[in-house]
Design an enzyme around this catalytic site. Structure first.
Site, PDB file in Angstrom:
ATOM      1  CE1 TYR A 143      -3.186  -2.970   0.945  1.00 51.89           C
ATOM      2  CE2 TYR A 143      -4.591  -0.856   0.908  1.00 51.89           C
ATOM      3  CZ  TYR A 143      -4.589  -2.486   0.826  1.00 51.89           C
ATOM      4  OH  TYR A 143      -5.451  -3.144   0.745  1.00 51.89           O
ATOM      5  CE  LYS A 150       2.779 -18.185  -1.416  1.00 53.86           C
ATOM      6  NZ  LYS A 150       1.883 -19.318  -1.455  1.00 53.86           N
ATOM      7  CG  ASP A 200      -1.069 -20.688  -0.071  1.00 51.40           C
ATOM      8  OD1 ASP A 200      -0.538 -20.478   1.259  1.00 51.40           O
ATOM      9  OD2 ASP A 200      -0.578 -21.162  -0.899  1.00 51.40           O
ATOM     10  CG  ASP A 229      -7.638  -5.339   1.736  1.00 53.48           C
ATOM     11  OD1 ASP A 229      -8.839  -4.797   2.402  1.00 53.48           O
ATOM     12  OD2 ASP A 229      -7.730  -5.291   0.379  1.00 53.48           O
ATOM     13  CG  ASP A 240     -13.464  -7.616   2.542  1.00 57.65           C
ATOM     14  OD1 ASP A 240     -13.076  -6.802   3.360  1.00 57.65           O
ATOM     15  OD2 ASP A 240     -13.901  -7.216   1.459  1.00 57.65           O
TER      16      ASP A 240
HETATM   17  C1  IPM Z   1     -10.239  -1.620   3.846  1.00 56.94           C
HETATM   18  C2  IPM Z   1     -10.401  -1.227   2.256  1.00 56.94           C
HETATM   19  C3  IPM Z   1      -9.315  -0.123   2.000  1.00 56.94           C
HETATM   20  C4  IPM Z   1      -8.060  -0.878   1.932  1.00 56.94           C
HETATM   21  C5  IPM Z   1      -9.766   0.407   0.416  1.00 56.94           C
HETATM   22  C6  IPM Z   1     -10.966   1.382   0.639  1.00 56.94           C
HETATM   23  C7  IPM Z   1      -8.349   1.002  -0.107  1.00 56.94           C
HETATM   24  O1  IPM Z   1     -10.659  -2.220   1.540  1.00 56.94           O
HETATM   25  O2  IPM Z   1     -10.097  -0.704   4.724  1.00 56.94           O
HETATM   26  O3  IPM Z   1     -10.198  -2.896   4.043  1.00 56.94           O
HETATM   27  O4  IPM Z   1      -7.531  -1.798   1.181  1.00 56.94           O
HETATM   28  O5  IPM Z   1      -7.426  -0.742   3.155  1.00 56.94           O
HETATM   29 MG    MG Z   2     -10.418  -4.125   2.470  1.00 52.48          MG
END
Ligand code: IPM
Ligand code: MG
Length: 379
Positions: free
Chosen positions: A147, A197, A229, A253, A257
């Site tokens: 990032y 990894k 993975d 990240d 999710d």
């Molecule tokens: C998160 C989001 C952000 C990230 C995006 C919106 C840039 O997905 O906070 O997880 O990737 O960090």
């Molecule tokens: Mg995210």
């Protein structure tokens, strides 16, 4: 007699899309807890994301980052939306997140995934017996790696295009987030899984070596390593095995999710981003739901406010030192869910809705508000 109530300063960043709706929800719940527990909050409004691009031409102004830094904590809704989505644009809403995370040194992102039994069973795509008892915490490194590494964009047009992203990590960056994760594991079930990894990446081999060097400082915590993975696979196969996971920025990240689906909905989950700076009351931090701005849900009063409300609870706990308010808010959320209130994202299938009341953003917020200040949390 006039009594001075304790007061705290919070930067309010509603953002874009459903951001302002869920932000207003969490703000009202935090205010209700403040009333019940007799403290005060001074809010400072800040524009960030698309809203700031429209107003100022940048995702967040440097002076607004400075204003946010002078508070005890930031409560953020969500940023972004189709209006500002051009991937080639120089100015993008997400830049506000990176300016706040990087600029304020918020290197550790805490994403807890705990499952409300009724919701997990009804809404998670995983089998109920797999999600029962899941209580894990992802600690994502937030200010390093891909990032924040140098990148070279591909030229526009032409042939044989190429682009480069780089993944840098230093010892200091790894040590501080792993140390924080160990501290949290100590307060939980004493199990730390470091995710990397290391079979491919040099930064992951450094990460793993540093965790190995640090583990003897935490003999009470059981340390293990997992390749990312196979970790992704295990999160679906046996999520209850995990306590604290610590990992680099992009892996965190993606895994967070994935892990949100264990709880049943992205809309339920909060996050805290912490750095080293201490305030008079706790650790300065930024709090936001893990979901995005959900443009298609905007203005329809259907977004689930619980992720942001629980983020406000984390804010009270970490940045205000108000465990009482955090516990009151969390108890009120559980009570509202126990009472059967469900937003669309966690509504059971038709035919399976006995005892369930379908509500929107404001209805769920009211259900939580109605349950603040009752019960043992606010004695
Ligand atoms: C998160 C989001 C952000 C990230 C995006 C919106 C840039 O997905 O906070 O997880 O990737 O960090
Ligand atoms: Mg995210």
């Amino acid at each position: 007699m006039e009594v001075d109530l304790p007061r705290y300063r919070i930067a309010a960043i509603p953002g874009d899309g459903v951001g302002p709706e869920v932000h207003a929800a969490a703000r009202s719940v935090l205010e209700a807890a403040a009333n019940a527990l007799e403290f005060g909050i001074d809010w400072t409004e800040i524009l960030a994301g698309g809203a700031a691009i429209d107003a100022y031409g940048v995702a967040i102004r440097p002076e607004d980052v400075a204003t946010a830094e002078a508070t005890d904590a930031i409560l953020l809704g969500a940023v972004g939306g189709p209006k500002w989505d051009d991937p080639t644009a120089k100015v993008r809403p997400e830049q506000a997140l990176f300016a706040l995370r990087g600029g304020l040194g918020l290197f550790a992102n805490l994403r807890p995934v705990a499952v409300h039994p009724a919701i997990g069973a009804a809404s998670s795509p995983l089998r109920p017996e797999l999600v029962a008892r899941v209580d894990l915490l992802i600690v994502r490194e937030l200010t390093g790696g891909l990032y924040f590494g140098d990148r070279t964009e591909a030229a526009v047009g032409g042939t044989d295009r190429s682009a480069v992203d780089t993944l840098p990590y230093s010892e200091v960056e790894i040590r501080r987030v792993v140390g924080l994760a160990y501290g949290l594991a100590r307060q939980r079930r004493q199990r730390l899984t470091s995710v990397d990894k290391a079979n491919v990446l040099a930064t992951s081999r450094l990460w793993r070596r540093i965790v190995e060097e640090m583990r003897s400082d935490y003999p009470d915590v059981e340390t293990s390593h997992q390749l990312v993975d196979s970790c992704a696979m295990l999160l679906v196969k046996d999520p209850a095995r995990f306590d604290v996971l610590v990992t680099e920025n992009l892996f965190g990240d993606i895994l967070s999710d994935e892990a949100s689906m264990i709880a049943g909905s992205l809309g339920l989950l909060p996050s805290a981003s912490l750095g080293e700076r201490r305030t008079a009351h706790g650790t300065f931090g930024l709090y936001e739901p893990i979901h995005g701005s959900a443009p298609r849900m905007t203005g329809l009063d259907i977004a689930n406010p619980i992720g942001t409300i629980l983020s406000a609870a984390m804010l009270a706990r970490w940045s205000l030192g108000r465990e009482d308010a955090a516990a009151a808010i969390e108890a009120a959320v559980v009570a509202a869910l126990d009472a059967g209130f469900r937003t669309a994202d966690i509504l059971p299938a038709e035919g399976d809705r006995s005892g369930v009341t379908a509500v929107g953003t404001t209805g769920m917020t009211q259900a939580v508000l109605d349950r603040i200040g009752v019960g043992e949390a606010v004695a």
